[in-house]
Motif scaffolding. Structure first.
Motif, PDB file in Angstrom:
ATOM      1  N   ASP A 194      -3.111  -1.812 -14.446  1.00  0.00           N
ATOM      2  CA  ASP A 194      -3.742  -0.487 -14.352  1.00  0.00           C
ATOM      3  C   ASP A 194      -4.159  -0.179 -12.916  1.00  0.00           C
ATOM      4  OD1 ASP A 194      -3.363  -0.201 -17.067  1.00  0.00           O
ATOM      5  OD2 ASP A 194      -5.289  -1.153 -17.532  1.00  0.00           O
ATOM      6  N   ASP A 195      -4.681  -1.207 -12.223  1.00  0.00           N
ATOM      7  CA  ASP A 195      -5.096  -0.996 -10.836  1.00  0.00           C
ATOM      8  C   ASP A 195      -3.904  -0.681  -9.938  1.00  0.00           C
ATOM      9  OD1 ASP A 195      -7.751  -1.496 -11.409  1.00  0.00           O
ATOM     10  OD2 ASP A 195      -7.547  -3.655 -11.066  1.00  0.00           O
ATOM     11  N   LEU A 196      -2.792  -1.366 -10.173  1.00  0.00           N
ATOM     12  CA  LEU A 196      -1.607  -1.136  -9.327  1.00  0.00           C
ATOM     13  C   LEU A 196      -1.235   0.342  -9.346  1.00  0.00           C
ATOM     14  CD1 LEU A 196       0.543  -4.271 -10.264  1.00  0.00           C
ATOM     15  CD2 LEU A 196      -0.330  -3.742  -7.983  1.00  0.00           C
ATOM     16  N   ALA A 197      -1.293   0.964 -10.523  1.00  0.00           N
ATOM     17  CA  ALA A 197      -0.962   2.389 -10.612  1.00  0.00           C
ATOM     18  C   ALA A 197      -1.941   3.204  -9.768  1.00  0.00           C
ATOM     19  CB  ALA A 197      -0.988   2.831 -12.071  1.00  0.00           C
ATOM     20  N   ASP A 198      -3.224   2.857  -9.812  1.00  0.00           N
ATOM     21  CA  ASP A 198      -4.223   3.579  -8.998  1.00  0.00           C
ATOM     22  C   ASP A 198      -3.969   3.395  -7.507  1.00  0.00           C
ATOM     23  OD1 ASP A 198      -5.509   4.375 -11.258  1.00  0.00           O
ATOM     24  OD2 ASP A 198      -7.063   2.818 -11.183  1.00  0.00           O
ATOM     25  N   TRP A 199      -3.431   2.251  -7.137  1.00  0.00           N
ATOM     26  CA  TRP A 199      -3.179   1.970  -5.715  1.00  0.00           C
ATOM     27  C   TRP A 199      -1.851   2.543  -5.238  1.00  0.00           C
ATOM     28  CZ3 TRP A 199      -4.066  -3.926  -6.779  1.00  0.00           C
ATOM     29  CH2 TRP A 199      -5.411  -4.138  -7.103  1.00  0.00           C
ATOM     30  N   GLY A 200      -1.154   3.222  -6.154  1.00  0.00           N
ATOM     31  CA  GLY A 200       0.131   3.822  -5.778  1.00  0.00           C
ATOM     32  C   GLY A 200       1.267   2.822  -5.744  1.00  0.00           C
ATOM     33  N   LEU A 201       1.127   1.707  -6.497  1.00  0.00           N
ATOM     34  CA  LEU A 201       2.161   0.662  -6.479  1.00  0.00           C
ATOM     35  C   LEU A 201       2.763   0.501  -7.867  1.00  0.00           C
ATOM     36  CD1 LEU A 201       0.147  -1.987  -4.443  1.00  0.00           C
ATOM     37  CD2 LEU A 201       1.938  -0.475  -3.574  1.00  0.00           C
ATOM     38  N   GLU A 202       4.033   0.142  -7.887  1.00  0.00           N
ATOM     39  CA  GLU A 202       4.699  -0.107  -9.159  1.00  0.00           C
ATOM     40  C   GLU A 202       4.509  -1.561  -9.558  1.00  0.00           C
ATOM     41  OE1 GLU A 202       8.925   0.871 -10.183  1.00  0.00           O
ATOM     42  OE2 GLU A 202       8.443   2.514  -8.790  1.00  0.00           O
ATOM     43  N   ALA A 203       4.131  -1.792 -10.803  1.00  0.00           N
ATOM     44  CA  ALA A 203       3.934  -3.171 -11.261  1.00  0.00           C
ATOM     45  C   ALA A 203       5.277  -3.882 -11.357  1.00  0.00           C
ATOM     46  CB  ALA A 203       3.243  -3.173 -12.613  1.00  0.00           C
ATOM     47  N   GLY A 219       0.847  -1.198   0.000  1.00  0.00           N
ATOM     48  CA  GLY A 219       0.000   0.000   0.000  1.00  0.00           C
ATOM     49  C   GLY A 219       0.872   1.233   0.000  1.00  0.00           C
ATOM     50  N   ARG A 220       0.343   2.315  -0.563  1.00  0.00           N
ATOM     51  CA  ARG A 220       1.139   3.546  -0.653  1.00  0.00           C
ATOM     52  C   ARG A 220       1.488   4.058   0.742  1.00  0.00           C
ATOM     53  NH1 ARG A 220      -1.724   6.620  -4.348  1.00  0.00           N
ATOM     54  NH2 ARG A 220      -3.684   5.488  -4.420  1.00  0.00           N
ATOM     55  N   ASN A 221       2.416   4.991   0.800  1.00  0.00           N
ATOM     56  CA  ASN A 221       2.802   5.596   2.074  1.00  0.00           C
ATOM     57  C   ASN A 221       1.590   6.184   2.782  1.00  0.00           C
ATOM     58  OD1 ASN A 221       5.480   5.122   2.262  1.00  0.00           O
ATOM     59  ND2 ASN A 221       6.117   7.047   1.300  1.00  0.00           N
ATOM     60  N   GLY A 222       1.522   5.958   4.069  1.00  0.00           N
ATOM     61  CA  GLY A 222       0.438   6.544   4.858  1.00  0.00           C
ATOM     62  C   GLY A 222      -0.858   5.758   4.780  1.00  0.00           C
ATOM     63  N   SER A 223      -0.841   4.586   4.132  1.00  0.00           N
ATOM     64  CA  SER A 223      -2.094   3.836   3.991  1.00  0.00           C
ATOM     65  C   SER A 223      -2.460   3.068   5.270  1.00  0.00           C
ATOM     66  CB  SER A 223      -2.015   2.891   2.791  1.00  0.00           C
ATOM     67  OG  SER A 223      -0.923   2.024   2.919  1.00  0.00           O
ATOM     68  N   GLY A 224      -1.560   3.023   6.232  1.00  0.00           N
ATOM     69  CA  GLY A 224      -1.895   2.395   7.514  1.00  0.00           C
ATOM     70  C   GLY A 224      -1.208   1.060   7.763  1.00  0.00           C
ATOM     71  N   LYS A 225      -0.211   0.725   6.938  1.00  0.00           N
ATOM     72  CA  LYS A 225       0.442  -0.584   7.061  1.00  0.00           C
ATOM     73  C   LYS A 225       1.154  -0.748   8.403  1.00  0.00           C
ATOM     74  CE  LYS A 225       3.048   0.138   3.465  1.00  0.00           C
ATOM     75  NZ  LYS A 225       2.666   1.530   3.189  1.00  0.00           N
ATOM     76  N   SER A 226       1.962   0.254   8.775  1.00  0.00           N
ATOM     77  CA  SER A 226       2.712   0.133  10.028  1.00  0.00           C
ATOM     78  C   SER A 226       1.765   0.079  11.219  1.00  0.00           C
ATOM     79  CB  SER A 226       3.684   1.304  10.194  1.00  0.00           C
ATOM     80  OG  SER A 226       4.694   1.222   9.199  1.00  0.00           O
ATOM     81  N   THR A 227       0.733   0.890  11.171  1.00  0.00           N
ATOM     82  CA  THR A 227      -0.260   0.874  12.255  1.00  0.00           C
ATOM     83  C   THR A 227      -0.870  -0.525  12.366  1.00  0.00           C
ATOM     84  OG1 THR A 227      -0.725   3.197  11.788  1.00  0.00           O
ATOM     85  CG2 THR A 227      -2.373   1.990  13.079  1.00  0.00           C
ATOM     86  N   PHE A 228      -1.201  -1.097  11.224  1.00  0.00           N
ATOM     87  CA  PHE A 228      -1.794  -2.440  11.209  1.00  0.00           C
ATOM     88  C   PHE A 228      -0.857  -3.463  11.857  1.00  0.00           C
ATOM     89  CE2 PHE A 228      -2.564  -6.533   9.121  1.00  0.00           C
ATOM     90  CZ  PHE A 228      -3.883  -6.719   9.473  1.00  0.00           C
ATOM     91  N   THR A 229       0.444  -3.397  11.513  1.00  0.00           N
ATOM     92  CA  THR A 229       1.372  -4.394  12.073  1.00  0.00           C
ATOM     93  C   THR A 229       1.422  -4.287  13.602  1.00  0.00           C
ATOM     94  OG1 THR A 229       3.326  -2.953  11.890  1.00  0.00           O
ATOM     95  CG2 THR A 229       2.877  -4.420  10.041  1.00  0.00           C
ATOM     96  N   ARG A 230       1.322  -3.059  14.108  1.00  0.00           N
ATOM     97  CA  ARG A 230       1.411  -2.864  15.563  1.00  0.00           C
ATOM     98  C   ARG A 230       0.146  -3.289  16.302  1.00  0.00           C
ATOM     99  NH1 ARG A 230       4.834  -0.514  12.713  1.00  0.00           N
ATOM    100  NH2 ARG A 230       6.780   0.404  13.431  1.00  0.00           N
ATOM    101  N   LEU A 231      -0.941  -3.422  15.547  1.00  0.00           N
ATOM    102  CA  LEU A 231      -2.168  -3.949  16.161  1.00  0.00           C
ATOM    103  C   LEU A 231      -2.104  -5.467  16.307  1.00  0.00           C
ATOM    104  CD1 LEU A 231      -4.598  -1.683  14.182  1.00  0.00           C
ATOM    105  CD2 LEU A 231      -4.682  -1.917  16.668  1.00  0.00           C
ATOM    106  N   LEU A 232      -1.275  -6.115  15.468  1.00  0.00           N
ATOM    107  CA  LEU A 232      -1.274  -7.576  15.451  1.00  0.00           C
ATOM    108  C   LEU A 232      -0.671  -8.182  16.705  1.00  0.00           C
ATOM    109  CD1 LEU A 232      -0.326  -8.360  11.731  1.00  0.00           C
ATOM    110  CD2 LEU A 232      -2.584  -8.397  12.798  1.00  0.00           C
TER     111      LEU A 232
END
Ligand SMILES: Nc1ncnc2c1ncn2[C@@H]1O[C@H](COP(=O)(O)OP(=O)(O)O)[C@@H](O)[C@H]1O
Ligand SMILES: [Mg+2]
Length: 276
Positions: free
Chosen positions: A229-238, A36-49
């Motif tokens: 095409d979706d990857l670009a919308d999600w802020g990710l490089e294919a 997920g792009r920067n700021g999407s909540g990934k690190s927060t999610f890991t700390r909830l686990l």
């Protein structure tokens, strides 16, 4: 299993929640990549686990224990190991074996068992020959493998890694991903890895994409990482290999199979009826 059920989270002072109604089941032994792009909540999610953070709404339940219940906190921290990007911040001792022993010592285990765990953990990450080395003599990839051994020595069923390769060179990145794949296959430890290298997610069983605090999509690497095409919308490089397949399909080879494995693409191309 780690059950994430209806989880929302916000930091004090922030107006809108950082995670919204996340529902996800992480199975024992699975290898999950979180993108997920920067700021999407990934690190927060890991700390909830592992209960480092507790949800504002919903529950995180680790093998039956709710992270809200503080009496289970130690057990949960032991079951769900957490590892960050910078190995230098995680290596505390002057030599490798002391470093890996640090966690088990805090569990109050007998000396013989600590020694056994240290050797075992270092052999799993392929660093047993470096027992007596000072960590600062090691490469970035080696340091991160020692840090993985330190978490492993606590005996977790789940290992959560927040961008474990982001500070490493390509060789170190490859070492770490190979180590995690081996740990997953041979020891059955579940791996939950955040990465911004989409190629690394191809090693996983399942890919989850977060965007603005919501789960956008989950699926196999092949299902998710070939949606150019979706990857670009999600802020990710294919992945480059998927881009190659995509271009071939656009340029007349419309049935060219999408793939993430370059060898597979080479084999397909070899069967083309080329003319001289
Ligand atoms: N300790 C914090 N206090 C306040 N806001 C935070 C804190 N940590 C992260 N955030 C905010 O939460 C959002 C998600 O951050 P994070 O979980 O770090 O995302 P990611 O790891 O995907 O980049 C971002 O908008 C970030 O600014
Ligand atoms: Mg992050």
């Amino acid at each position: 299993m780690i059950e994430v059920a209806g989880v929302s989270f916000s930091y004090p002072g922030l107006e809108s929640p950082v995670l919204h109604d996340i529902n996800l089941e992480i199975r024992p032994g699975e290898f999950l990549a979180l993108l997920g792009r920067n700021g999407s909540g990934k690190s927060t999610f890991t700390r909830l686990l592992n209960g480092l953070l507790v949800p504002a709404a919903g529950d995180v339940i680790v093998d039956g224990y709710n992270t809200r219940d503080s009496s289970h906190r130690l057990r949960i921290r032991q079951q769900v190991g957490l590892l960050f990007s910078n190995p230098d911040n995680q290596l505390v001792a002057g030599i490798v074996e002391e470093d890996v022993a640090f966690g088990p010592e805090n569990l109050g285990l007998p000396a013989a068992e600590i020694r056994e765990r240290v050797r075992w953990a270092l052999s799993v990450v392929g660093m047993e020959e470096y027992l007596k080395y000072p960590p600062h003599m090691l490469s970035g990839g080696q340091k991160q493998r020692v840090a993985i051994a330190g978490v492993l020595a606590l005996g977790p069923s789940y290992m959560v890694l927040d961008e474990p390769t982001s500070m490493l060179d390509p060789r170190g990145r490859e070492e770490v991903v190979r180590t995690l794949t081996k740990l997953n296959l041979e020891q059955g430890t579940a791996i939950i890895m955040v990465t911004h290298f989409v190629e690394e997610a191809a090693a996983a069983d399942r890919v989850v994409v977060l965007d603005r605090g919501r789960v956008l999509v989950t699926g196999s690497p092949l299902e998710v990482l070939t949606r150019i095409d979706d990857l670009a919308d999600w802020g990710l490089e294919a992945p480059e290999i998927a881009l190659l397949c995509h271009e071939l399909r656009k340029r007349g080879y419309s049935h060219f199979p999408m793939a993430l494995d370059s060898r597979q693409v080479v084999d397909t191309i070899k069967q083309f009826p080329f003319k001289d």
